[in-house]
Each structure stands twice: as structure tokens, then as C-alpha cells.
Write a protein that holds these residues in place. Structure first.
Motif, PDB file in Angstrom:
ATOM      1  N   PRO A  32       4.104  -1.772  -8.914  1.00 52.82           N
ATOM      2  CA  PRO A  32       3.432  -2.020  -7.623  1.00 52.82           C
ATOM      3  C   PRO A  32       1.962  -2.385  -7.772  1.00 52.82           C
ATOM      4  O   PRO A  32       1.385  -3.008  -6.879  1.00 52.82           O
ATOM      5  CB  PRO A  32       3.610  -0.698  -6.868  1.00 52.82           C
ATOM      6  N   ALA A  33       1.335  -1.993  -8.904  1.00 52.09           N
ATOM      7  CA  ALA A  33      -0.056  -2.400  -9.114  1.00 52.09           C
ATOM      8  C   ALA A  33      -0.149  -3.900  -9.357  1.00 52.09           C
ATOM      9  O   ALA A  33      -1.083  -4.561  -8.894  1.00 52.09           O
ATOM     10  CB  ALA A  33      -0.652  -1.630 -10.294  1.00 52.09           C
ATOM     11  N   LEU A  34       0.832  -4.441 -10.085  1.00 52.06           N
ATOM     12  CA  LEU A  34       0.833  -5.881 -10.366  1.00 52.06           C
ATOM     13  C   LEU A  34       1.422  -6.694  -9.225  1.00 52.06           C
ATOM     14  O   LEU A  34       0.990  -7.815  -8.962  1.00 52.06           O
ATOM     15  CB  LEU A  34       1.625  -6.155 -11.652  1.00 52.06           C
ATOM     16  N   PHE A  35       2.417  -6.107  -8.541  1.00 52.52           N
ATOM     17  CA  PHE A  35       3.092  -6.836  -7.466  1.00 52.52           C
ATOM     18  C   PHE A  35       3.138  -5.949  -6.208  1.00 52.52           C
ATOM     19  O   PHE A  35       4.189  -5.404  -5.858  1.00 52.52           O
ATOM     20  CB  PHE A  35       4.512  -7.221  -7.887  1.00 52.52           C
ATOM     21  N   PRO A  36       1.988  -5.779  -5.531  1.00 54.57           N
ATOM     22  CA  PRO A  36       1.975  -4.916  -4.335  1.00 54.57           C
ATOM     23  C   PRO A  36       2.888  -5.474  -3.251  1.00 54.57           C
ATOM     24  O   PRO A  36       2.931  -6.684  -3.028  1.00 54.57           O
ATOM     25  CB  PRO A  36       0.503  -4.948  -3.901  1.00 54.57           C
ATOM     26  N   PHE A  37       3.627  -4.591  -2.623  1.00 53.13           N
ATOM     27  CA  PHE A  37       4.557  -5.066  -1.604  1.00 53.13           C
ATOM     28  C   PHE A  37       4.163  -4.617  -0.207  1.00 53.13           C
ATOM     29  O   PHE A  37       4.896  -4.857   0.741  1.00 53.13           O
ATOM     30  CB  PHE A  37       5.987  -4.606  -1.916  1.00 53.13           C
ATOM     31  N   GLY A  38       3.034  -3.971  -0.040  1.00 51.90           N
ATOM     32  CA  GLY A  38       2.497  -3.698   1.294  1.00 51.90           C
ATOM     33  C   GLY A  38       3.352  -2.788   2.151  1.00 51.90           C
ATOM     34  O   GLY A  38       3.863  -3.206   3.198  1.00 51.90           O
ATOM     35  N   LEU A  39       3.474  -1.553   1.733  1.00 49.96           N
ATOM     36  CA  LEU A  39       4.215  -0.594   2.554  1.00 49.96           C
ATOM     37  C   LEU A  39       3.521  -0.425   3.911  1.00 49.96           C
ATOM     38  O   LEU A  39       2.285  -0.458   3.991  1.00 49.96           O
ATOM     39  CB  LEU A  39       4.275   0.761   1.832  1.00 49.96           C
ATOM     40  N   PRO A  40       4.286  -0.272   4.979  1.00 48.53           N
ATOM     41  CA  PRO A  40       3.659  -0.103   6.304  1.00 48.53           C
ATOM     42  C   PRO A  40       2.854   1.182   6.379  1.00 48.53           C
ATOM     43  O   PRO A  40       3.275   2.217   5.868  1.00 48.53           O
ATOM     44  CB  PRO A  40       4.869  -0.074   7.251  1.00 48.53           C
ATOM     45  N   ILE A  41       1.682   1.091   6.997  1.00 50.23           N
ATOM     46  CA  ILE A  41       0.794   2.255   7.143  1.00 50.23           C
ATOM     47  C   ILE A  41       0.406   2.375   8.606  1.00 50.23           C
ATOM     48  O   ILE A  41      -0.122   1.429   9.200  1.00 50.23           O
ATOM     49  CB  ILE A  41      -0.459   2.094   6.265  1.00 50.23           C
ATOM     50  N   MET A 250      -2.061   2.687  -2.308  1.00 50.64           N
ATOM     51  CA  MET A 250      -1.034   3.434  -1.579  1.00 50.64           C
ATOM     52  C   MET A 250       0.367   3.023  -2.024  1.00 50.64           C
ATOM     53  O   MET A 250       1.284   3.841  -2.057  1.00 50.64           O
ATOM     54  CB  MET A 250      -1.195   3.209  -0.080  1.00 50.64           C
ATOM     55  N   ASP A 251       0.552   1.724  -2.359  1.00 45.79           N
ATOM     56  CA  ASP A 251       1.850   1.300  -2.903  1.00 45.79           C
ATOM     57  C   ASP A 251       2.138   2.055  -4.203  1.00 45.79           C
ATOM     58  O   ASP A 251       3.235   2.581  -4.404  1.00 45.79           O
ATOM     59  CB  ASP A 251       1.843  -0.209  -3.174  1.00 45.79           C
ATOM     60  N   VAL A 252       1.142   2.083  -5.089  1.00 49.09           N
ATOM     61  CA  VAL A 252       1.302   2.765  -6.376  1.00 49.09           C
ATOM     62  C   VAL A 252       1.582   4.240  -6.165  1.00 49.09           C
ATOM     63  O   VAL A 252       2.517   4.822  -6.736  1.00 49.09           O
ATOM     64  CB  VAL A 252       0.040   2.574  -7.241  1.00 49.09           C
ATOM     65  N   GLN A 253       0.765   4.859  -5.329  1.00 45.62           N
ATOM     66  CA  GLN A 253       0.892   6.297  -5.097  1.00 45.62           C
ATOM     67  C   GLN A 253       2.237   6.648  -4.471  1.00 45.62           C
ATOM     68  O   GLN A 253       2.882   7.632  -4.855  1.00 45.62           O
ATOM     69  CB  GLN A 253      -0.255   6.747  -4.180  1.00 45.62           C
ATOM     70  N   SER A 254       2.690   5.845  -3.526  1.00 46.85           N
ATOM     71  CA  SER A 254       3.952   6.135  -2.833  1.00 46.85           C
ATOM     72  C   SER A 254       5.141   6.027  -3.776  1.00 46.85           C
ATOM     73  O   SER A 254       6.035   6.890  -3.772  1.00 46.85           O
ATOM     74  CB  SER A 254       4.127   5.176  -1.648  1.00 46.85           C
TER      75      SER A 254
END
Length: 285
Positions: A32-41, A250-254
Motif C-alpha cells: 500500500p505504500a507503493l500503490f495506495p488505494f485510498g481507503l474511505p475516511i 492510513m492505507d499502510v496502517q489499516s
């Protein structure tokens, strides 16, 4: 000839090499760090309140940012500081900043100067950095009388009276709000010795693990809003439409948290199944 014992899935699970688990976590962080997918927040009311407070200020008003953290907490609080500074400068607000954490003084100075350059802001007219003084409770109280008492000179050794922005800026009465981004016990000082004594509007940005201690002050009206950790910074990036460091974080953390939860569930299930099997064998013997 001895019968070969065929291991069950739960035995494999309990004997798994921890280095394999670390590899899974590494992949869960890297992808997710290289390819963030934008989780809804979802925007929380406490963060929305901070955004609305800045939006309600008029160009030229002064917002004070005590930025009190150091490299050990910068990963969580730096995106928050960037978002807040960008919002303030984009609305042509003037920024008065200080750092009452001795190990973060140069870090904060670099961050303020970097964001100021993005908006072509001039030091002394558009923003001032006071730097550091020891004994934060005393500093916070004396700034309520006059910023020049603890800070006769700014971070760069310039007299405050020679800076255009500070000529009519004496104390908290001349700033529209104070927003501290803080990873220290200084949060309590700002609430008790700052807002409690001088009654200025106070907002807080803190590490997520600390924020839960301060939501009660929002309910009592002593804080007008809270930005909590990386999640809060991601919310603020969405509100101002700038920056994506916190959102990527947040993507990485989630993903990493979800993987750890799965590991915990599988490990406990394997343990319970193995314990039940061992108890059954004991009863048969």
C-alpha cells in the motif's frame, strides 16, 4: 516400521517461523505504500470543528502554532503540522509558532520554512518563529502577559520589536486562536495555564494514543477541536484538498493492522484446537 505422523494445519500454524510473519507484515506495509488505494475516511466532528475555525478567520489574523514534538513522533504529527500550516497560509493568515520541546526545535523550524516557501510567505511579515525556551508552564503563562518576556529574540536572534508582524502583537489577546500540535505533557500546560487563565480559543493535535485523554475537554468547551494522530491528519488533508502523506499512511496502517488481527485470530484458533486435542488424548490414555 514406525507410522509417520502427519501434522495437522494447527500444528503447522503453531510452529510457523516468526520470520515468515515478519515477511508478511513487510509486504503488507510495502504494497500500500507503493500503490495506495485510498481507503474511505469519514470526517469526525472534532476535526471538522478545527477546519471550520480556520475557515472563519479573516486574512491577516494571527494563528499561533506551538509545535511540540520531535523526530520520535514526527511520523505521526508532521503530516498534521503540514496540513494545518498549508491551510493557514493558503487563507493568508499570519502564523506565530514556537516549540517548547527541546529536541524538536530545528525540526519544526525546517517544516515551517518549507511550507512558507510553498506559498511565498515572507518571514517577519507573514510568519514568525519564536523557537524554544525551557520550563513550558512558565513560558505559557508569561506569554499571556507579553511574548517578549520569554522570547525577547526570535529563533534567529532578531528582536521581536523589529519584526513587522510583531509590532502590534503583544500577547494572546492579539492572536485569534492557539492550536498546539503536541506529543508532550505540555498539552496539560496549555489547557491549565494557557486556556484556563487567558481564555483564548485552544485546539489540539496529538498522537492517537494520547488523544483519548483530551476529548473531555472538547465537551467542556476548553478545546474547540482535536486532530487525533495520523487518522486525524488524513481527515484534514481531505478537507483542505492538499497533501496525501497521511492518507497513504492510513492505507499502510489499516492493512498492517488487519493482517495482525488475522494472525491473532488464527493463532488463538490453532492454540484452542491443539489444547482440545491434547485434552482428548489425555482422557483416552
Amino acid at each position: 516400521m514406525a507410522e509417520v505422523h502427519k501434522k495437522h494445519w494447527y500444528e503447522h500454524m503453531l510452529a510457523i517461523d516468526r520470520r515468515i510473519l515478519y515477511l508478511f507484515v513487510f509486504i503488507a506495509v510495502l504494497v500500500p505504500a507503493l500503490f495506495p488505494f485510498g481507503l474511505p475516511i469519514k470526517i469526525t466532528p472534532e476535526v471538522q470543528a478545527v477546519y471550520d475555525r480556520i475557515e472563519a478567520m479573516q486574512p491577516g489574523e494571527i494563528v499561533m502554532f506551538p509545535l511540540e514534538y520531535d523526530p520520535s513522533t514526527a511520523a505521526e504529527l508532521e503530516p498534521m503540522a503540514f496540513a494545518m500550516l498549508r491551510h493557514a497560509f493558503s487563507r493568508n493568515l499570519r502564523v506565530l509558532a514556537c516549540c517548547l520541546s527541546s529536541t524538536g526545535v530545528s525540526l519544526v523550524e525546517d517544516e515551517i520554512a518549507r511550507v512558507a516557501r510553498e506559498y511565498d510567505k515572507e518571514y517577519g511579515s507573514d510568519y514568525v518563529y519564536l523557537g524554544y525556551q525551557p520550563y513550558p508552564a512558565i513560558v505559557i503563562m508569561t506569554m499571556g502577559e507579553n511574548f517578549r518576556t520569554p522570547f525577547p529574540l526570535d529563533y534567529y536572534g532578531t528582536s521581536l520589536d523589529s519584526l513587522p508582524m510583531m509590532k502590534k502583537t503583544k500577547n494572546y489577546d492579539d492572536v485569534s486562536m492557539v492550536f498546539t500540535i503536541n506529543a508532550t505533557s505540555g498539552i496539560d500546560y496549555w489547557i491549565i495555564y494557557g486556556q484556563g487563565r487567558y481564555k483564548f480559543p485552544l485546539g489540539l493535535g496529538s498522537a492517537a494514543v494520547m488523544a483519548t485523554n483530551y476529548y473531555q475537554y472538547v465537551q467542556s468547551g476548553q478545546l474547540f477541536g482535536i486532530i487525533s494522530g495520523l487518522r486525524g491528519a488524513a481527515e484534514y488533508e481531505i478537507l483542505i484538498g492538499q497533501g496525501n502523506v497521511a492518507r497513504k499512511g492510513m492505507d499502510v496502517q489499516s492493512v498492517a493492522h488487519a493482517l495482525i488481527i488475522i494472525f491473532i485470530l488464527l493463532g488463538n484458533i490453532a492454540f484452542l484446537v491443539e489444547r482440545r486435542r491434547a485434552r482428548h488424548l489425555t482422557e483416552e490414555a
